[in-house]
Motif scaffolding. Structure first.
Motif, PDB file in Angstrom:
ATOM      1  N   GLY A  62      49.539  44.673  21.188  1.00 44.63           N
ATOM      2  CA  GLY A  62      48.178  44.563  21.040  1.00 44.63           C
ATOM      3  C   GLY A  62      47.857  43.304  21.691  1.00 44.63           C
ATOM      4  N   ALA A  63      48.692  42.175  21.205  1.00 45.62           N
ATOM      5  CA  ALA A  63      48.358  40.939  21.390  1.00 45.62           C
ATOM      6  C   ALA A  63      48.650  40.488  22.928  1.00 45.62           C
ATOM      7  N   LEU A  64      49.725  41.032  23.452  1.00 51.13           N
ATOM      8  CA  LEU A  64      50.308  40.789  24.680  1.00 51.13           C
ATOM      9  C   LEU A  64      49.389  41.585  25.672  1.00 51.13           C
ATOM     10  N   THR A  65      49.094  42.713  25.393  1.00 52.13           N
ATOM     11  CA  THR A  65      47.851  43.364  26.236  1.00 52.13           C
ATOM     12  C   THR A  65      46.543  42.466  26.462  1.00 52.13           C
ATOM     13  N   LEU A  66      46.197  42.313  25.409  1.00 54.90           N
ATOM     14  CA  LEU A  66      44.816  41.360  25.310  1.00 54.90           C
ATOM     15  C   LEU A  66      45.269  40.250  26.152  1.00 54.90           C
ATOM     16  N   LEU A  67      46.167  39.368  26.046  1.00 57.92           N
ATOM     17  CA  LEU A  67      46.587  38.261  26.985  1.00 57.92           C
ATOM     18  C   LEU A  67      46.508  38.607  28.226  1.00 57.92           C
ATOM     19  N   ILE A  68      47.189  39.812  28.875  1.00 58.63           N
ATOM     20  CA  ILE A  68      47.410  39.970  30.120  1.00 58.63           C
ATOM     21  C   ILE A  68      45.849  40.536  30.789  1.00 58.63           C
ATOM     22  N   ALA A  69      45.149  41.194  29.855  1.00 60.86           N
ATOM     23  CA  ALA A  69      43.839  41.530  30.425  1.00 60.86           C
ATOM     24  C   ALA A  69      43.000  40.323  30.511  1.00 60.86           C
ATOM     25  N   MET A  70      42.989  39.206  29.816  1.00 57.64           N
ATOM     26  CA  MET A  70      42.299  38.039  29.665  1.00 57.64           C
ATOM     27  C   MET A  70      42.718  37.412  31.092  1.00 57.64           C
ATOM     28  N   VAL A  71      43.955  37.399  31.462  1.00 52.31           N
ATOM     29  CA  VAL A  71      44.433  36.550  32.643  1.00 52.31           C
ATOM     30  C   VAL A  71      43.879  37.169  33.919  1.00 52.31           C
ATOM     31  N   ALA A  72      44.073  38.635  33.964  1.00 52.15           N
ATOM     32  CA  ALA A  72      43.505  39.336  35.033  1.00 52.15           C
ATOM     33  C   ALA A  72      41.950  39.041  35.145  1.00 52.15           C
ATOM     34  N   VAL A  73      41.122  39.102  34.095  1.00 54.49           N
ATOM     35  CA  VAL A  73      39.660  38.735  34.299  1.00 54.49           C
ATOM     36  C   VAL A  73      39.752  37.383  34.914  1.00 54.49           C
ATOM     37  N   CYS A  74      40.244  36.323  34.434  1.00 57.62           N
ATOM     38  CA  CYS A  74      40.344  35.097  34.714  1.00 57.62           C
ATOM     39  C   CYS A  74      40.474  34.898  36.328  1.00 57.62           C
ATOM     40  N   LEU A  75      41.696  35.722  36.878  1.00 53.59           N
ATOM     41  CA  LEU A  75      42.252  35.519  38.192  1.00 53.59           C
ATOM     42  C   LEU A  75      41.075  36.202  38.958  1.00 53.59           C
ATOM     43  N   ALA A  76      40.363  37.212  38.594  1.00 48.88           N
ATOM     44  CA  ALA A  76      39.290  37.940  39.301  1.00 48.88           C
ATOM     45  C   ALA A  76      38.302  37.134  39.506  1.00 48.88           C
ATOM     46  N   ALA A  77      37.642  36.329  38.498  1.00 48.52           N
ATOM     47  CA  ALA A  77      36.583  35.409  38.474  1.00 48.52           C
ATOM     48  C   ALA A  77      36.948  34.422  39.498  1.00 48.52           C
TER      49      ALA A  77
END
Length: 139
Positions: free
Chosen positions: A14-29
């Motif tokens: 769960g925590a790892l998935t949340l971290l990866i999702a945040m990194v993906a959102v930051c990279l997209a921005a």
């Protein structure tokens, strides 16, 4: 019992998935910001190039005029365009370009029969934007 056999905690995804999702959102921005900055830089460069082209046309005409003046002075002929030196021994011409661009060239005649450039000014006619219907403060 498995925990006791291997000696470490199980990985919680769960925590790892949340971290990866945040990194993906930051990279997209960051990608969107980089793209929009590149487009703005390109538009600015194109406007600068258009202005450079207009200025270079005026400067080419000015150098042709200078060549005519130089030739007329060397041969003792009348100056181009019926120009005459003023009381300070100066010649001035204004070259009108496209889109209100203007180049003013002022020459000073020297005592040895030559000339030197005294002023070389690029300018543009300014027009107020009166397309907005603004309140003038009166009732």
């Amino acid at each position: 019992m498995r925990y006791q056999e291997h000696g470490h905690l199980p990985v919680r995804s769960g925590a790892l998935t949340l971290l990866i999702a945040m990194v993906a959102v930051c990279l997209a921005a960051l990608a969107v910001l980089a793209f929009s900055t590149a487009r703005a830089d390109r538009a600015l460069a194109e406007r600068a190039m258009e202005r450079f082209v207009l200025d270079s046309k005026c400067e080419n005409d000015a150098w042709r005029w200078l060549a005519q003046v130089d030739e007329a002075l060397a041969q003792g002929q009348n100056l181009p365009g019926g120009l005459a030196a003023d009381e300070q021994g100066a010649l001035e011409t204004v070259i009108e370009g496209e889109e209100g661009r203007r180049l003013t060239v002022r020459l000073v005649l020297t005592e040895d029969g030559g000339w030197r450039i005294d002023a070389w000014r690029l300018s543009q006619a300014w027009q107020a934007d009166e397309s907005l219907d603004l309140w003038d403060g009166s009732f």
